[in-house]
Design a protein around this motif. Structure first.
Motif, PDB file in Angstrom:
ATOM      1  N   VAL A 229      14.957  14.851  10.578  1.00  0.00           N
ATOM      2  CA  VAL A 229      13.685  14.614   9.889  1.00  0.00           C
ATOM      3  C   VAL A 229      12.890  13.551  10.654  1.00  0.00           C
ATOM      4  O   VAL A 229      13.398  12.473  10.949  1.00  0.00           O
ATOM      5  N   GLU A 230      11.663  13.841  10.966  1.00  0.00           N
ATOM      6  CA  GLU A 230      10.791  12.903  11.673  1.00  0.00           C
ATOM      7  C   GLU A 230       9.800  12.292  10.690  1.00  0.00           C
ATOM      8  O   GLU A 230       9.186  13.000   9.893  1.00  0.00           O
ATOM      9  N   TYR A 231       9.663  10.985  10.773  1.00  0.00           N
ATOM     10  CA  TYR A 231       8.752  10.275   9.880  1.00  0.00           C
ATOM     11  C   TYR A 231       7.540   9.771  10.661  1.00  0.00           C
ATOM     12  O   TYR A 231       7.601   9.555  11.880  1.00  0.00           O
ATOM     13  N   LEU A 232       6.469   9.583   9.958  1.00  0.00           N
ATOM     14  CA  LEU A 232       5.313   8.922  10.546  1.00  0.00           C
ATOM     15  C   LEU A 232       5.680   7.454  10.802  1.00  0.00           C
ATOM     16  O   LEU A 232       6.726   6.984  10.336  1.00  0.00           O
ATOM     17  N   PRO A 233       4.869   6.705  11.534  1.00  0.00           N
ATOM     18  CA  PRO A 233       5.205   5.300  11.835  1.00  0.00           C
ATOM     19  C   PRO A 233       5.503   4.487  10.574  1.00  0.00           C
ATOM     20  O   PRO A 233       4.998   4.780   9.484  1.00  0.00           O
ATOM     21  N   SER A 234       6.331   3.477  10.719  1.00  0.00           N
ATOM     22  CA  SER A 234       6.715   2.614   9.596  1.00  0.00           C
ATOM     23  C   SER A 234       5.560   1.673   9.271  1.00  0.00           C
ATOM     24  O   SER A 234       5.523   0.505   9.716  1.00  0.00           O
ATOM     25  N   GLN A 235       4.639   2.182   8.503  1.00  0.00           N
ATOM     26  CA  GLN A 235       3.499   1.381   8.073  1.00  0.00           C
ATOM     27  C   GLN A 235       3.066   1.833   6.686  1.00  0.00           C
ATOM     28  O   GLN A 235       3.270   2.980   6.305  1.00  0.00           O
ATOM     29  N   TRP A 236       2.493   0.897   5.953  1.00  0.00           N
ATOM     30  CA  TRP A 236       2.146   1.148   4.557  1.00  0.00           C
ATOM     31  C   TRP A 236       0.728   0.653   4.276  1.00  0.00           C
ATOM     32  O   TRP A 236       0.229  -0.263   4.938  1.00  0.00           O
ATOM     33  N   CYS A 237       0.110   1.247   3.298  1.00  0.00           N
ATOM     34  CA  CYS A 237      -1.233   0.837   2.877  1.00  0.00           C
ATOM     35  C   CYS A 237      -1.107   0.084   1.553  1.00  0.00           C
ATOM     36  O   CYS A 237      -0.560   0.631   0.577  1.00  0.00           O
ATOM     37  N   ILE A 238      -1.578  -1.131   1.495  1.00  0.00           N
ATOM     38  CA  ILE A 238      -1.454  -1.947   0.286  1.00  0.00           C
ATOM     39  C   ILE A 238      -2.781  -2.641  -0.020  1.00  0.00           C
ATOM     40  O   ILE A 238      -3.707  -2.638   0.799  1.00  0.00           O
ATOM     41  N   VAL A 239      -2.853  -3.234  -1.193  1.00  0.00           N
ATOM     42  CA  VAL A 239      -4.022  -4.044  -1.547  1.00  0.00           C
ATOM     43  C   VAL A 239      -4.069  -5.240  -0.597  1.00  0.00           C
ATOM     44  O   VAL A 239      -3.074  -5.943  -0.409  1.00  0.00           O
ATOM     45  N   ASN A 240      -5.209  -5.462   0.000  1.00  0.00           N
ATOM     46  CA  ASN A 240      -5.370  -6.571   0.948  1.00  0.00           C
ATOM     47  C   ASN A 240      -5.268  -7.906   0.201  1.00  0.00           C
ATOM     48  O   ASN A 240      -6.081  -8.187  -0.681  1.00  0.00           O
ATOM     49  N   PRO A 241      -4.262  -8.728   0.541  1.00  0.00           N
ATOM     50  CA  PRO A 241      -4.067  -9.975  -0.211  1.00  0.00           C
ATOM     51  C   PRO A 241      -5.205 -10.989  -0.070  1.00  0.00           C
ATOM     52  O   PRO A 241      -5.300 -11.922  -0.874  1.00  0.00           O
ATOM     53  N   VAL A 242      -6.066 -10.837   0.943  1.00  0.00           N
ATOM     54  CA  VAL A 242      -7.151 -11.811   1.124  1.00  0.00           C
ATOM     55  C   VAL A 242      -8.399 -11.441   0.328  1.00  0.00           C
ATOM     56  O   VAL A 242      -9.324 -12.247   0.210  1.00  0.00           O
ATOM     57  N   VAL A 243      -8.430 -10.239  -0.212  1.00  0.00           N
ATOM     58  CA  VAL A 243      -9.593  -9.808  -0.991  1.00  0.00           C
ATOM     59  C   VAL A 243      -9.542 -10.448  -2.377  1.00  0.00           C
ATOM     60  O   VAL A 243      -8.506 -10.383  -3.067  1.00  0.00           O
ATOM     61  N   LYS A 244     -10.616 -11.029  -2.784  1.00  0.00           N
ATOM     62  CA  LYS A 244     -10.671 -11.719  -4.074  1.00  0.00           C
ATOM     63  C   LYS A 244     -11.348 -10.890  -5.161  1.00  0.00           C
ATOM     64  O   LYS A 244     -10.965 -10.962  -6.338  1.00  0.00           O
ATOM     65  N   ASP A 245     -12.341 -10.123  -4.790  1.00  0.00           N
ATOM     66  CA  ASP A 245     -13.070  -9.318  -5.766  1.00  0.00           C
ATOM     67  C   ASP A 245     -12.350  -7.974  -5.946  1.00  0.00           C
ATOM     68  O   ASP A 245     -12.449  -7.081  -5.099  1.00  0.00           O
ATOM     69  N   LEU A 246     -11.621  -7.827  -7.044  1.00  0.00           N
ATOM     70  CA  LEU A 246     -10.810  -6.633  -7.288  1.00  0.00           C
ATOM     71  C   LEU A 246     -11.400  -5.747  -8.387  1.00  0.00           C
ATOM     72  O   LEU A 246     -10.705  -4.912  -8.947  1.00  0.00           O
ATOM     73  N   ARG A 247     -12.688  -5.912  -8.674  1.00  0.00           N
ATOM     74  CA  ARG A 247     -13.280  -5.160  -9.777  1.00  0.00           C
ATOM     75  C   ARG A 247     -13.248  -3.649  -9.532  1.00  0.00           C
ATOM     76  O   ARG A 247     -13.197  -2.873 -10.489  1.00  0.00           O
ATOM     77  N   ALA A 248     -13.265  -3.237  -8.296  1.00  0.00           N
ATOM     78  CA  ALA A 248     -13.258  -1.800  -7.983  1.00  0.00           C
ATOM     79  C   ALA A 248     -11.843  -1.236  -7.830  1.00  0.00           C
ATOM     80  O   ALA A 248     -11.677  -0.051  -7.543  1.00  0.00           O
ATOM     81  N   MET A 249     -10.837  -2.069  -8.047  1.00  0.00           N
ATOM     82  CA  MET A 249      -9.463  -1.644  -7.796  1.00  0.00           C
ATOM     83  C   MET A 249      -9.029  -0.526  -8.733  1.00  0.00           C
ATOM     84  O   MET A 249      -8.399   0.455  -8.317  1.00  0.00           O
ATOM     85  N   SER A 250      -9.354  -0.629 -10.006  1.00  0.00           N
ATOM     86  CA  SER A 250      -8.930   0.368 -10.988  1.00  0.00           C
ATOM     87  C   SER A 250      -9.486   1.747 -10.669  1.00  0.00           C
ATOM     88  O   SER A 250      -8.763   2.753 -10.703  1.00  0.00           O
ATOM     89  N   ALA A 251     -10.776   1.797 -10.356  1.00  0.00           N
ATOM     90  CA  ALA A 251     -11.408   3.079 -10.053  1.00  0.00           C
ATOM     91  C   ALA A 251     -10.830   3.689  -8.788  1.00  0.00           C
ATOM     92  O   ALA A 251     -10.610   4.904  -8.704  1.00  0.00           O
ATOM     93  N   ASN A 252     -10.548   2.862  -7.793  1.00  0.00           N
ATOM     94  CA  ASN A 252      -9.976   3.362  -6.542  1.00  0.00           C
ATOM     95  C   ASN A 252      -8.533   3.803  -6.728  1.00  0.00           C
ATOM     96  O   ASN A 252      -8.099   4.781  -6.111  1.00  0.00           O
ATOM     97  N   MET A 253      -7.814   3.115  -7.587  1.00  0.00           N
ATOM     98  CA  MET A 253      -6.444   3.530  -7.888  1.00  0.00           C
ATOM     99  C   MET A 253      -6.444   4.889  -8.583  1.00  0.00           C
ATOM    100  O   MET A 253      -5.623   5.760  -8.285  1.00  0.00           O
ATOM    101  N   GLU A 254      -7.389   5.067  -9.506  1.00  0.00           N
ATOM    102  CA  GLU A 254      -7.500   6.346 -10.205  1.00  0.00           C
ATOM    103  C   GLU A 254      -7.807   7.472  -9.225  1.00  0.00           C
ATOM    104  O   GLU A 254      -7.251   8.580  -9.329  1.00  0.00           O
ATOM    105  N   TYR A 255      -8.675   7.195  -8.271  1.00  0.00           N
ATOM    106  CA  TYR A 255      -9.002   8.199  -7.255  1.00  0.00           C
ATOM    107  C   TYR A 255      -7.770   8.541  -6.420  1.00  0.00           C
ATOM    108  O   TYR A 255      -7.487   9.715  -6.177  1.00  0.00           O
TER     109      TYR A 255
END
Length: 354
Positions: A229-255
């Motif tokens: 089994v071949e995997y894509l590179p060992s990398q992940w997408c996460i919430v950027n810890p330096v971002v302070k304004d998270l008001r759009a997070m819920s809508a983007n999570m829903e998407y």
């Protein structure tokens, strides 16, 4: 259901015309909710009143062609759909007590459900009609009772039962039963429930979830998982810890969850215990990112996300890395050949200029 019976007849007619109808039979796999019991006991078995006429036609046709009745029986669903259902009665280890129906005794819902169908057929005059269980299994995620511990308990008892060839009180002897399923399906519809994507004995990447013994002797062993089994590179997408304004997070999570598989985040799921909005959003962002082949454009979410090479899995919640698809493998191979061609062409041009 209105087109089911005509389709059944047409397919069998085609098989008969091809000269194979005597050994190849058209059937209609049906869920066990097409019958019920007014008394709550198998002996009260009958096809549901709202579809009884149709079921009578289907059964008569199947019987006339020597075809079996194929039914899907899921003890998990009995437990999932009724909060008052006795949990232990969904398994085969006699932990749920015994229900007596006349002279027959039942220690699990699988046998009781199967014999309810036997009675439903018998009450129509087809007491000896062959029955095949087309699907039986237990999911491992997406609901409170869907986990590997319960799945292993179910399969341990199930395989032991199958190995004994004892059948059910009304149909003693060997049974023809098929497991559902081999591998998880992360794009399957979740209309019946979030557990629908997690019926496999193997995970999405071909890893066995728990040891089993198909011979029912208690000799657990790990089946051989998928190799190479071949995997894509060992990398992940996460919430950027330096971002302070998270008001759009819920809508983007829903998407993200509207396209990616967020069922482990649901109540009872393997990642539901995180109880952290940022962790939940990171899971959603990552699963979307992975299912988009790790396209960097799939890890933006209005500037809320970032790519990391640090494994984002936490507290027993796996943040998966996607496997390389055939299409991606072809794309990589093509890109490599294109690069070689460009280099060769460049060398030729340099030589010519020189």
């Amino acid at each position: 259901m209105g087109s089911t019976f005509p389709a059944l007849k047409n397919i069998q007619k085609a098989l008969d015309a091809a000269g194979v109808g005597d050994r190849i039979k058209a059937v209609v796999p049906l869920n066990s909710d097409v019958y019920d019991s007014a008394t709550g006991m198998p002996s009260g078995g009958a096809f549901r009143s709202d579809i009884r006429d149709l079921m009578v036609q289907i059964v008569r046709f199947l019987h006339s062609k020597g075809s079996p009745f194929v039914v899907n029986i899921y003890p998990f669903l009995s437990l999932q759909q009724n909060k008052h259902f006795p949990v232990n009665f969904a398994f085969f280890d006699n932990g749920g007590g015994t229900i007596s129906d006349g002279g027959n005794h039942y220690t699990n819902v699988f046998d009781a459900n199967y014999d309810t169908l036997v009675w439903a057929l018998k009450n129509l005059g087809f007491k000896d009609m062959d029955i095949i269980v087309g699907e039986v299994g237990w999911p491992t995620n997406g609901a409170p009772n869907a986990n590997t511990a319960n799945a292993k308990r179910f399969y341990d008892g199930f395989f032991k039962k199958m190995a004994s060839n004892r059948g059910t009180p009304l149909r003693p002897g060997p049974m023809e039963v098929y497991l559902f399923s081999l591998i998880d399906e992360n794009m399957k519809s979740i209309l019946p429930g979030n557990f629908e994507r997690h019926w496999g004995l193997f995970t999405y990447d071909g890893k066995l979830k728990f040891p089993v013994d198909f011979f029912g002797k208690g000799n657990d062993r790990f089946l051989v998982g998928a190799k190479g089994v071949e995997y894509l590179p060992s990398q992940w997408c996460i919430v950027n810890p330096v971002v302070k304004d998270l008001r759009a997070m819920s809508a983007n999570m829903e998407y993200a969850c509207g396209i990616g598989d967020c069922t482990p985040l649901s109540y009872g799921g393997s990642c539901n215990h995180l109880r952290d909005s940022i962790a939940n959003a990171s899971y959603a962002f990552n699963i979307y990112f992975q299912m988009q082949g790790q396209d960097v454009r799939a890890c933006d979410f209005q500037g809320l996300a970032t790519i990391t090479t640090k494994n984002a899995s936490r507290d027993g919640c796996l943040f998966p890395v996607q496997i390389v698809s055939a299409g991606e493998r072809i794309t990589v191979a093509f890109a490599a050949r294109l690069l070689v061609a460009v280099v060769v062409a460049s060398n030729v041009m340099i030589s010519w200029v020189s």
